[in-house]
Design an enzyme around this catalytic site. Structure first.
Site, PDB file in Angstrom:
ATOM      1  N   ARG A  68      34.296  43.719  21.163  1.00  0.00           N
ATOM      2  CA  ARG A  68      35.668  43.777  21.678  1.00  0.00           C
ATOM      3  C   ARG A  68      36.259  45.182  21.495  1.00  0.00           C
ATOM      4  O   ARG A  68      37.100  45.625  22.256  1.00  0.00           O
ATOM      5  CB  ARG A  68      36.560  42.719  21.012  1.00  0.00           C
ATOM      6  CG  ARG A  68      37.995  42.707  21.544  1.00  0.00           C
ATOM      7  CD  ARG A  68      38.717  41.372  21.335  1.00  0.00           C
ATOM      8  NE  ARG A  68      38.456  40.809  20.030  1.00  0.00           N
ATOM      9  CZ  ARG A  68      39.053  41.201  18.884  1.00  0.00           C
ATOM     10  NH1 ARG A  68      39.963  42.140  18.917  1.00  0.00           N
ATOM     11  NH2 ARG A  68      38.736  40.638  17.745  1.00  0.00           N
ATOM     12  N   TYR A 121      48.979  44.804  45.060  1.00  0.00           N
ATOM     13  CA  TYR A 121      48.048  43.689  44.921  1.00  0.00           C
ATOM     14  C   TYR A 121      48.868  42.519  44.350  1.00  0.00           C
ATOM     15  O   TYR A 121      49.714  42.720  43.481  1.00  0.00           O
ATOM     16  CB  TYR A 121      46.922  44.093  43.971  1.00  0.00           C
ATOM     17  CG  TYR A 121      45.854  43.049  43.850  1.00  0.00           C
ATOM     18  CD1 TYR A 121      44.962  42.817  44.889  1.00  0.00           C
ATOM     19  CD2 TYR A 121      45.741  42.274  42.700  1.00  0.00           C
ATOM     20  CE1 TYR A 121      43.989  41.854  44.777  1.00  0.00           C
ATOM     21  CE2 TYR A 121      44.757  41.310  42.584  1.00  0.00           C
ATOM     22  CZ  TYR A 121      43.885  41.107  43.630  1.00  0.00           C
ATOM     23  OH  TYR A 121      42.920  40.143  43.515  1.00  0.00           O
ATOM     24  N   LYS A 218      35.284  45.953  43.103  1.00  0.00           N
ATOM     25  CA  LYS A 218      35.216  46.300  44.518  1.00  0.00           C
ATOM     26  C   LYS A 218      34.141  47.367  44.770  1.00  0.00           C
ATOM     27  O   LYS A 218      32.974  47.048  44.621  1.00  0.00           O
ATOM     28  CB  LYS A 218      36.608  46.731  44.994  1.00  0.00           C
ATOM     29  CG  LYS A 218      37.751  45.788  44.509  1.00  0.00           C
ATOM     30  CD  LYS A 218      37.671  44.392  45.080  1.00  0.00           C
ATOM     31  CE  LYS A 218      38.579  43.374  44.406  1.00  0.00           C
ATOM     32  NZ  LYS A 218      39.991  43.702  44.322  1.00  0.00           N
TER      33      LYS A 218
HETATM   34  C1  LIG Z   1      41.044  43.230  43.531  1.00  0.00           C
HETATM   35  C2  LIG Z   1      42.172  44.125  43.215  1.00  0.00           C
HETATM   36  C3  LIG Z   1      42.792  44.081  41.950  1.00  0.00           C
HETATM   37  C4  LIG Z   1      42.391  43.086  40.896  1.00  0.00           C
HETATM   38  O1  LIG Z   1      41.083  43.285  40.480  1.00  0.00           O
HETATM   39  P1  LIG Z   1      40.200  42.113  39.808  1.00  0.00           P
HETATM   40  O2  LIG Z   1      38.947  42.823  39.451  1.00  0.00           O
HETATM   41  O3  LIG Z   1      40.034  41.040  40.834  1.00  0.00           O
HETATM   42  O4  LIG Z   1      40.977  41.631  38.632  1.00  0.00           O
HETATM   43  C5  LIG Z   1      43.796  44.983  41.706  1.00  0.00           C
HETATM   44  N1  LIG Z   1      44.217  45.856  42.632  1.00  0.00           N
HETATM   45  C6  LIG Z   1      43.666  45.910  43.852  1.00  0.00           C
HETATM   46  C7  LIG Z   1      44.184  46.886  44.837  1.00  0.00           C
HETATM   47  C8  LIG Z   1      42.616  45.054  44.187  1.00  0.00           C
HETATM   48  O5  LIG Z   1      42.076  45.105  45.403  1.00  0.00           O
END
Ligand SMILES: *Cc1c(COP(=O)(O)O)cnc(C)c1O
Length: 402
Positions: A68, A121, A218
């Protein structure tokens, strides 16, 4: 293992290009001869003696004490991310939302004022508009395309400004350098969610932003197989955010850190293809009679195209467009595609498409969606690395059926 310093890395690294960095920028972090770093699947780490134990426990961001607190596998992907964003360091978290919420909670206290955008988001919007206000933090929401609105929202107790560019769903931009220039002389911290651009296309820190946040789920992971987040900033801020991270505990698993590292090795290559495919597809869609409107920062028709060219090097995977027809026609169009999959997320190797109104069908009527600004014929696509001719042909076939 202690946090790394510049002397742990090859001397000529400063001159490397991104393509070389993602492959060799973590050299020196692996002590053994294995070409590929091992996955340190261990929750805890042994101390050789009492002195070493005390040092492990009391060194901030130590990566060999308890997972952690840090893990050696994290160090590799974190080193590459910091180099790509041009920040001193990077901290990995279990998700993008963990990166955003941990960072914000580490930096604000009751009585502080923060500024965020009207579009973020969705979970970020909830954090600012629903969570922070419960803890006595004042929140102002501004129109991101209007830099003057950020200035007007400033208060004597403004602590931080949260920006995100480009943003879902119509890819509106924020002038990052202008917001940074407002904040920095006043000692206000700036946070930028750079997920939609990726560090290959946009470097907020070079434009004056203090903390760059990512959903590494992403582009960075890039294969739709992991969830991860990153906070890229100075060592000083990272230590503060890390203390909150240890408390909140949204820790990235060593396996996912390793998959993230594997994804990062090909990031520049993937982004190059994604940028080219998305721009070509957006330009082609603009020519199609069945398409009402296309939204993409790389198009000259984008209302902020000049800003996009100024602050971005490429325009990313996400394009949005409205097809001619209603909800049913749009549903049929999305369902008849053979390549793009109907799924959320973005920035991976394969194309994904979202019929926004369909996500809300069942909870809202078509009339309610129109009131809420969710056009029934609006689709968002994350363009992948497939061959552009196949993407166009598949789209053309589906459009003809409209
Ligand atoms: C997907 C996304 C998030 C959140 O990310 P996670 O990995 O799903 O928690 C935050 N900001 C943007 C612009 C995103 O596309």
């Amino acid at each position: 293992m202690n946090p790394r310093t510049a002397s742990d890395f090859p001397q000529n690294m400063a001159d490397w290009h991104d393509e070389t960095r993602v492959l060799h920028g973590d050299a020196g972090l692996s002590p053994d001869a294995a070409l590929v770093p091992p996955i340190h699947y261990s929750a805890t780490f042994k101390a050789s003696d009492a002195k070493a134990f005390a040092e492990m426990a009391n060194t901030p961001r130590h990566s060999g004490f308890y997972t952690r607190y840090g893990n050696p596998t994290h160090e590799h992907a974190a080193a590459l991310l910091a180099q790509l964003e041009g920040t001193e360091t990077a901290l990995l978290t279990a998700s993008g939302m963990a990166a955003i919420s941990t960072t914000v909670l580490a930096l604000v206290a009751a009585g502080d004022h923060v500024i965020a955008q009207g579009r973020h988001y969705m979970s970020t919007t909830k954090l600012f508009e629903e969570v922070l206000v419960r803890f006595g933090i004042e929140v102002s929401i501004v129109e991101q395309s209007d830099t003057e609105a950020f200035r007007q929202a400033l208060r004597p107790n403004t602590k931080l400004i949260m920006v995100e560019s480009p943003v879902n769903p119509t890819l509106v931009l924020t002038d990052l350098a202008a917001v940074a220039a407002l904040a920095r002389p006043r000692g206000i911290l700036t946070l930028a969610d750079n997920t939609f651009a990726s560090p290959l296309n946009q470097r907020p820190h070079a434009l004056g932003i203090d903390i760059v946040l990512h959903s590494a789920t992403k582009y960075m992971g890039g294969h739709h197989d992991l969830t991860a987040g990153a906070v890229c900033c100075s060592d000083e801020l990272a230590e503060k955010i890390w203390r909150m991270h240890v408390t909140l505990g949204a820790v990235l698993s060593p396996m996912d850190a390793w998959l993230l590292l594997r994804g990062l090795r090909t990031l520049p290559l993937r982004i190059e293809r994604i940028n080219a495919n998305a721009l070509a597809l957006a330009q082609w869609l603009e020519q199609q009679p069945q398409v009402e409107r296309v939204y993409y920062p790389g198009l000259e028709s984008h209302p902020q195209h000049a800003l996009a060219r100024r602050q971005m090097r490429g325009f990313g995977a996400v394009i949005a467009f409205a097809v001619r027809g209603g909800f049913d026609a749009t549903s049929r169009f999305v369902a008849s595609l053979n390549i793009a999959t109907h799924a959320v997320s973005l920035g991976g190797v394969d194309s994904l498409i979202v019929h926004t109104a369909a996500m809300w069908a069942g909870t809202m009527s078509e009339a309610q969606m129109v009131t809420a600004g969710i056009a029934p014929n609006f689709v968002r696509m994350s363009v992948g690395i497939e061959h552009i001719d196949d993407l166009k042909a598949d789209m053309a076939r589906a459009l003809e059926k409209l």
